[in-house]
Design a protein around this motif. Structure first.
Motif, mmCIF file in Angstrom:
data_model
loop_
_atom_site.group_PDB
_atom_site.id
_atom_site.type_symbol
_atom_site.label_atom_id
_atom_site.label_comp_id
_atom_site.label_asym_id
_atom_site.label_seq_id
_atom_site.Cartn_x
_atom_site.Cartn_y
_atom_site.Cartn_z
ATOM 1 N N LEU A 78 0.798 -1.227 0.000
ATOM 2 C CA LEU A 78 0.000 0.000 0.000
ATOM 3 C C LEU A 78 0.829 1.274 0.000
ATOM 4 O O LEU A 78 0.504 2.237 -0.690
ATOM 5 C CB LEU A 78 -0.942 0.000 1.211
ATOM 6 C CG LEU A 78 -2.039 -1.064 1.164
ATOM 7 C CD1 LEU A 78 -2.702 -1.211 2.523
ATOM 8 C CD2 LEU A 78 -3.074 -0.699 0.112
ATOM 9 N N THR A 79 1.881 1.302 0.801
ATOM 10 C CA THR A 79 2.719 2.501 0.857
ATOM 11 C C THR A 79 4.032 2.149 1.536
ATOM 12 O O THR A 79 4.139 1.123 2.220
ATOM 13 C CB THR A 79 2.034 3.646 1.627
ATOM 14 O OG1 THR A 79 2.812 4.851 1.487
ATOM 15 C CG2 THR A 79 1.891 3.341 3.107
ATOM 16 N N VAL A 80 5.027 3.001 1.348
ATOM 17 C CA VAL A 80 6.301 2.883 2.062
ATOM 18 C C VAL A 80 6.281 3.916 3.184
ATOM 19 O O VAL A 80 6.258 5.121 2.933
ATOM 20 C CB VAL A 80 7.497 3.105 1.123
ATOM 21 C CG1 VAL A 80 8.807 3.090 1.915
ATOM 22 C CG2 VAL A 80 7.526 2.028 0.038
ATOM 23 N N LEU A 81 6.245 3.434 4.420
ATOM 24 C CA LEU A 81 6.113 4.317 5.580
ATOM 25 C C LEU A 81 7.413 5.059 5.894
ATOM 26 O O LEU A 81 7.407 6.215 6.312
ATOM 27 C CB LEU A 81 5.667 3.513 6.797
ATOM 28 C CG LEU A 81 4.283 2.848 6.694
ATOM 29 C CD1 LEU A 81 4.083 1.851 7.834
ATOM 30 C CD2 LEU A 81 3.183 3.895 6.698
ATOM 31 N N TYR A 82 8.530 4.376 5.717
ATOM 32 C CA TYR A 82 9.845 4.982 5.962
ATOM 33 C C TYR A 82 10.889 4.088 5.312
ATOM 34 O O TYR A 82 10.549 3.064 4.711
ATOM 35 C CB TYR A 82 10.113 5.168 7.460
ATOM 36 C CG TYR A 82 9.936 3.915 8.298
ATOM 37 C CD1 TYR A 82 10.990 3.068 8.590
ATOM 38 C CD2 TYR A 82 8.678 3.583 8.820
ATOM 39 C CE1 TYR A 82 10.827 1.921 9.349
ATOM 40 C CE2 TYR A 82 8.502 2.439 9.583
ATOM 41 C CZ TYR A 82 9.582 1.611 9.846
ATOM 42 O OH TYR A 82 9.406 0.482 10.590
ATOM 43 N N HIS A 83 12.144 4.495 5.387
ATOM 44 C CA HIS A 83 13.213 3.755 4.714
ATOM 45 C C HIS A 83 14.237 3.280 5.750
ATOM 46 O O HIS A 83 15.211 3.979 6.036
ATOM 47 C CB HIS A 83 13.877 4.630 3.653
ATOM 48 C CG HIS A 83 12.986 4.911 2.485
ATOM 49 N ND1 HIS A 83 12.048 5.926 2.490
ATOM 50 C CD2 HIS A 83 12.862 4.292 1.289
ATOM 51 C CE1 HIS A 83 11.395 5.917 1.338
ATOM 52 N NE2 HIS A 83 11.877 4.947 0.592
ATOM 53 N N PRO A 84 14.025 2.105 6.310
ATOM 54 C CA PRO A 84 14.904 1.623 7.367
ATOM 55 C C PRO A 84 16.212 1.056 6.828
ATOM 56 O O PRO A 84 16.291 0.577 5.697
ATOM 57 C CB PRO A 84 14.078 0.517 8.021
ATOM 58 C CG PRO A 84 13.260 -0.028 6.890
ATOM 59 C CD PRO A 84 12.939 1.150 6.017
ATOM 60 N N TYR A 85 17.226 1.130 7.641
ATOM 61 C CA TYR A 85 18.476 0.440 7.327
ATOM 62 C C TYR A 85 19.187 0.102 8.625
ATOM 63 O O TYR A 85 19.022 0.784 9.636
ATOM 64 C CB TYR A 85 19.376 1.272 6.411
ATOM 65 C CG TYR A 85 19.747 2.638 6.911
ATOM 66 C CD1 TYR A 85 20.960 2.859 7.570
ATOM 67 C CD2 TYR A 85 18.900 3.728 6.724
ATOM 68 C CE1 TYR A 85 21.311 4.123 8.020
ATOM 69 C CE2 TYR A 85 19.242 4.994 7.170
ATOM 70 C CZ TYR A 85 20.455 5.183 7.818
ATOM 71 O OH TYR A 85 20.792 6.437 8.261
ATOM 72 N N CYS A 86 19.940 -0.975 8.573
ATOM 73 C CA CYS A 86 20.626 -1.475 9.755
ATOM 74 C C CYS A 86 22.052 -0.931 9.824
ATOM 75 O O CYS A 86 22.679 -0.666 8.795
ATOM 76 C CB CYS A 86 20.663 -3.004 9.733
ATOM 77 S SG CYS A 86 19.040 -3.781 9.910
#
Length: 259
Positions: A78-86
């Motif tokens: 539906l959507t990309v809420l945020y762009h996580p990275y480790c």
């Protein structure tokens, strides 16, 4: 009669924050939301069994693709809420000249100062899988380093205590996360590329439930993209200001949301 939606979120505070934001959208349109939480892999299995209609959120492609793959055909993104990275991070008082990359953890002078236990969170988290691989691939165990799974609370409080005592340690972390709202945590360079790169925190739902969404509701969901900084802020409100996820979401909506 109210329409009912079963939202499942991964059982970590920032996922709860994201879920609360999504929940406010549905409540605005008169939906009744049932919220439940489970650890990473278990939540995807529950989603696959149809125990929840929506999952918040799938970090794609690196962290959670392996969990979502069996249910891909019945899933709508539906959507990309945020762009996580480790990251593997160190407190900002650890000099860059001493520790720039993961490989620098093996320097003799760094070995004298750096704590050898690298404490993470639950075993199913992407960062936990990546960290175990890094211990092996960078041959860190030969110098006494080891990765240990722990609770969220233990992982975060261990870091905060170390900072208060100016001790050197590595924290396996990610963006967004509430510690970034308060501390400057420097990501170590990781030349082998084992931390998965940047994912997209994707709001997913079963095709059957999305077919019942009103057009305006669907459009609002597709426009929902709070981003890393906002999620870190909400997470801080929950974890260190003792707000419930719904209270944190309401604060954000009051200050940031435009009708």
């Amino acid at each position: 009669m109210k329409k009912t939606l079963r939202i499942g979120h991964i059982d970590l505070s920032f996922h709860a924050a994201s879920a609360a934001l999504v929940c406010t959208v549905f409540e605005k349109y008169g939906w009744q939301v049932e919220m439940t939480a489970s650890p990473h892999e278990e939540m995807f299995k529950r989603y696959g069994k149809g125990e929840v209609d929506m999952l918040i959120s799938a970090w794609l492609p690196a962290s959670h693709d392996v969990y979502l793959a069996p249910y891909q055909d019945n899933t709508v993104k539906l959507t990309v809420l945020y762009h996580p990275y480790c990251i593997w991070g160190v407190p900002d008082y650890v000099p860059v000249s001493d520790v720039t990359s993961v490989e620098d953890l093996l320097k003799p002078d760094v070995l004298l100062k750096m704590e050898k236990r690298i404490l993470g969170i639950n075993p199913g988290a992407g960062i936990s899988r990546f960290s175990r691989t890094m211990i092996e691939e960078y041959q860190l165990a030969d110098s006494g380093y080891y990765f240990e799974n722990g609770s969220e609370a233990a992982c975060y409080s261990t870091f905060e205590q170390a900072v208060s005592e100016q001790r050197w340690l590595v924290i396996p972390l990610w963006h967004p996360q509430f510690l970034h709202h308060r501390y400057t945590i420097r990501a170590l360079e990781e030349p082998k590329g084992l931390l998965g790169g940047q994912d997209e925190a994707t709001l997913i739902a079963s095709k059957s439930i999305t077919e019942t969404f009103e057009p305006q509701l669907l459009a609002e969901l597709q426009a929902l993209a709070p981003g890393n900084t906002v999620i870190s802020e909400l997470d801080y409100l929950i974890c260190r200001q003792n707000k419930t996820p719904s209270q944190a979401a309401e604060i954000w909506h009051q200050h940031h949301y435009q009708e």
